[in-house]
Design a protein around this motif. Structure first.
Motif, short mmCIF file in Angstrom:
data_model
loop_
_atom_site.label_atom_id
_atom_site.label_comp_id
_atom_site.label_asym_id
_atom_site.label_seq_id
_atom_site.Cartn_x
_atom_site.Cartn_y
_atom_site.Cartn_z
N PRO A 418 0.81 -1.23 0.00
CA PRO A 418 0.00 0.00 0.00
C PRO A 418 0.83 1.27 0.00
O PRO A 418 0.31 2.35 -0.26
N GLY A 541 -3.62 4.27 1.98
CA GLY A 541 -3.10 2.92 2.14
C GLY A 541 -4.15 1.86 2.31
O GLY A 541 -3.86 0.74 2.74
N GLN A 542 -5.41 2.17 1.96
CA GLN A 542 -6.50 1.22 2.10
C GLN A 542 -7.31 1.20 0.81
O GLN A 542 -7.11 2.03 -0.08
N GLU A 543 -8.24 0.24 0.72
CA GLU A 543 -9.09 0.19 -0.46
C GLU A 543 -10.56 0.17 -0.08
O GLU A 543 -11.42 -0.07 -0.92
#
Length: 584
Positions: A418, A541-543
């Protein structure tokens, strides 16, 4: 005043100062002769203490009644701590309390208000206002604000003007279903909530605004999939007197600016890939290029033997999974079962281990010798120690299945870092897409997208071959933005509507206002829209976009906190000239 400082302000430099703080009680530790309280606000945590030798008795008694999440105000003196806490910025000090005011009591919360909470997702969504007090959610919302501010700053500096467009508009038959809003003053008629400000931003170009942007809510009443929301936010942009290259350059610079300012990451390379190449190499139009595992087509090297499964297939295609030849039989069986799940839909999977000694061992050794398997390795780019996974069948379905496997393996192998960012422009999309059920074409992007120069005449002879003057920006395997050069000529727009199945009367009824505007000097124009929710989550840094939305809906499109959507009473229905006949 309620506070002289926030709970994140105080340091050793404030030693011996009288301060006033307000916030929520994070926790209470009663040691008998000493009471410690962690006081929290948006800015941090400060430790308070009450000493029976120096704190008035009535204040001690008040402190003993405090519970978690009570809202309090305290006055006291900053003291340097003898036992410091390096885990928090205020850990070098504490406040000796001389005055305590309880501003509001609080019930015991249904989950702990801490970074690692004991609350499940459903309960936290029901009490979202409590969840926002936790650092992970709070910090995500602050992060979203920073991204939005950088977007506004960059676009404003580039000469873009922010213009608000209407939320109550006209329903159109293109795209997903509209959310409709009944009009009380116009009986039997309805507004629609915009799926995007598309036609309005084009009209702004006709109006001479030249460069427009808006951070705007959009609405789509579609069947929800994981990580989709019925309302979402776009960074919507349009420019006049531009071609595709102009637009790609501007929004490359915006993306570079955000990565640099928000993440401290410098990205120079924005590769470009045609839609056809993306589908051939990765099986989807938003490939994650942070890792390899490009598709290798195996028809020529796999269909010459007596293996009927491959011989009967339109496409035989494989990927080389790095360092996976060591997988056990149990792990390999699990992979086969994974692709056979209904969500993926493959009938099975053939695999071949490329051993470290250069030999091969496959599930089809009966049909293929070592030379054949070496050709598979060459086609997929496999190296000793890799595992070759092969699927076959209908070309489009097989590519989609192998794409799903590729992404799942990348997750298992921790290849999707990420903190690594790999942008990609996907260009040259088909203008039209064939609906296999109806046999009719529809616009792959929207009906206002211009065909590539010189391809308009193909609409009559070979509509499926026409390429769109359209482009998507992909980041780490997610589409974060997309746009196109628009049609700005009435006759070309009429031709496009005709090929989409509109009669002239239907086109005029739905989009006559736009076609009329084109007759008054519409400039060449085009634009792009970023999905802000998706962009922020990837930069964070996430989805999961829900983690970066203040009050999200669940997977059923419901707001479980306020219990919406909900029925309205009969008087409201009557005012709106509506009737509901719900058969129970």
């Amino acid at each position: 005043m309620y506070r002289s400082h926030t709970c994140g302000d105080l340091r050793v430099a404030h030693n011996n100062q009288e301060v006033t703080l307000s916030g929520w009680v994070q926790g209470v530790r009663d040691k008998g002769f000493m009471i410690y309280i962690d006081l929290r606000d948006r800015y941090g945590i400060t430790q308070l203490y009450f000493d029976e030798e120096s704190t008035p008795k009535d204040i001690i008694e008040k402190a003993q009644k405090l519970g978690r999440e009570f809202v309090i105000q305290v006055k006291g003196t900053v003291v340097e701590r003898s036992s410091k806490n390096p885990k928090i910025p205020t850990g070098d000090i504490e406040v000796l309390v001389s005055e305590l005011n309880i501003l509001n009591n609080a019930m015991v919360p249904p989950f702990t208000i801490e970074d690692k909470t004991d609350g499940g997702e459903d309960i936290r969504m029901k009490y979202r206002y409590l969840d926002i007090r936790r650092n992970p959610v709070k910090n995500n919302l602050i992060f979203r604000h920073k991204v939005a501010m950088e977007v506004r700053k960059f676009l404003s500096d580039e000469g873009f003007i922010e213009v608000e467009t209407p939320y109550l508009i006209k329903s159109t038959p293109e795209g997903a279903r509209d959310f409709v809003v009944p009009s009380r003053m116009n009986e039997g008629q309805f507004y629609a909530l915009p799926q995007s400000p598309q036609t309005f931003k084009q009209l702004l170009m006709v109006g001479g605004m030249d460069k427009y942007f808006q951070i705007v809510k959009c609405f789509r009443d579609e069947d929800l999939r994981a990580d989709r929301q019925p309302e979402f936010t776009q960074i919507d942009c349009e420019m006049a007197f531009v071609d595709q290259e102009d637009i790609l350059n501007v929004f490359e610079h915006l993306t570079k600016h955000l990565l640099k300012e928000i993440k401290g990451v410098t990205i120079d390379n924005f590769p470009r890939m045609t839609y056809d190449d993306a589908m051939r190499k990765y099986g989807n139009d938003k490939p994650d290029i942070r890792f390899g595992m490009e598709f290798g087509e195996l028809n020529e090297v796999a269909q010459h033997k007596e293996f009927g499964v491959f011989n009967d297939a339109e496409l035989v295609v494989g990927i080389a999974v790095p360092s996976a030849a060591s997988y056990t039989r149990k792990e390999l069986d699990a992979l086969v079962n994974w692709v056979k799940r209904p969500q993926v839909g493959a009938k099975g999977m053939v695999y071949a281990k490329y051993n470290e000694d250069g030999t091969f061992k496959s599930t089809v050794d009966k049909f293929y010798d070592q030379d054949d398997l070496a050709n598979w390795a060459k086609a997929t780019g496999a190296k000793p120690g890799d595992l070759i996974c092969v699927l076959s069948g209908d070309a489009n379905k097989t590519r989609a299945q192998l794409s799903a496997l590729r992404m799942d393996l990348a997750e298992r192998l921790e290849l999707r870092n990420p903190n690594e960012f790999a942008p990609l422009w996907v260009i040259d999309f088909p203008l039209l897409e064939l609906d296999e059920e109806t046999g009719h074409y529809h616009a792959m992007h929207h009906p206002f997208t211009s065909p590539k120069p010189g391809q308009l005449e193909l609409l009559d002879s070979d509509p499926g071959a026409v390429k769109a003057n359209a482009y998507d920006l992909v980041l780490n395997g997610n589409e974060i933005g997309g746009g196109s050069i628009r049609i700005h000529n009435k006759d070309m727009q009429a031709t496009m509507f005709k090929h989409l199945g509109f009669t002239p009367e239907e086109a005029k009824a739905q989009f006559g206002f736009l076609m009329d505007a084109f007759q008054y000097g519409a400039p060449p124009h085009g634009g792009l829209a970023f999905g802000l929710d998706r962009l922020v989550s990837i930069l964070g840094g996430q989805e999961t976009i829900r983690d970066f939305i203040a009050f999200p809906k669940n997977n059923s499109g419901r707001d479980v906190m306020i219990d919406a959507p909900a029925f309205i009473d009969d008087d409201q229905l009557k005012e709106l000239s509506l009737k509901l006949d719900l058969k129970k």
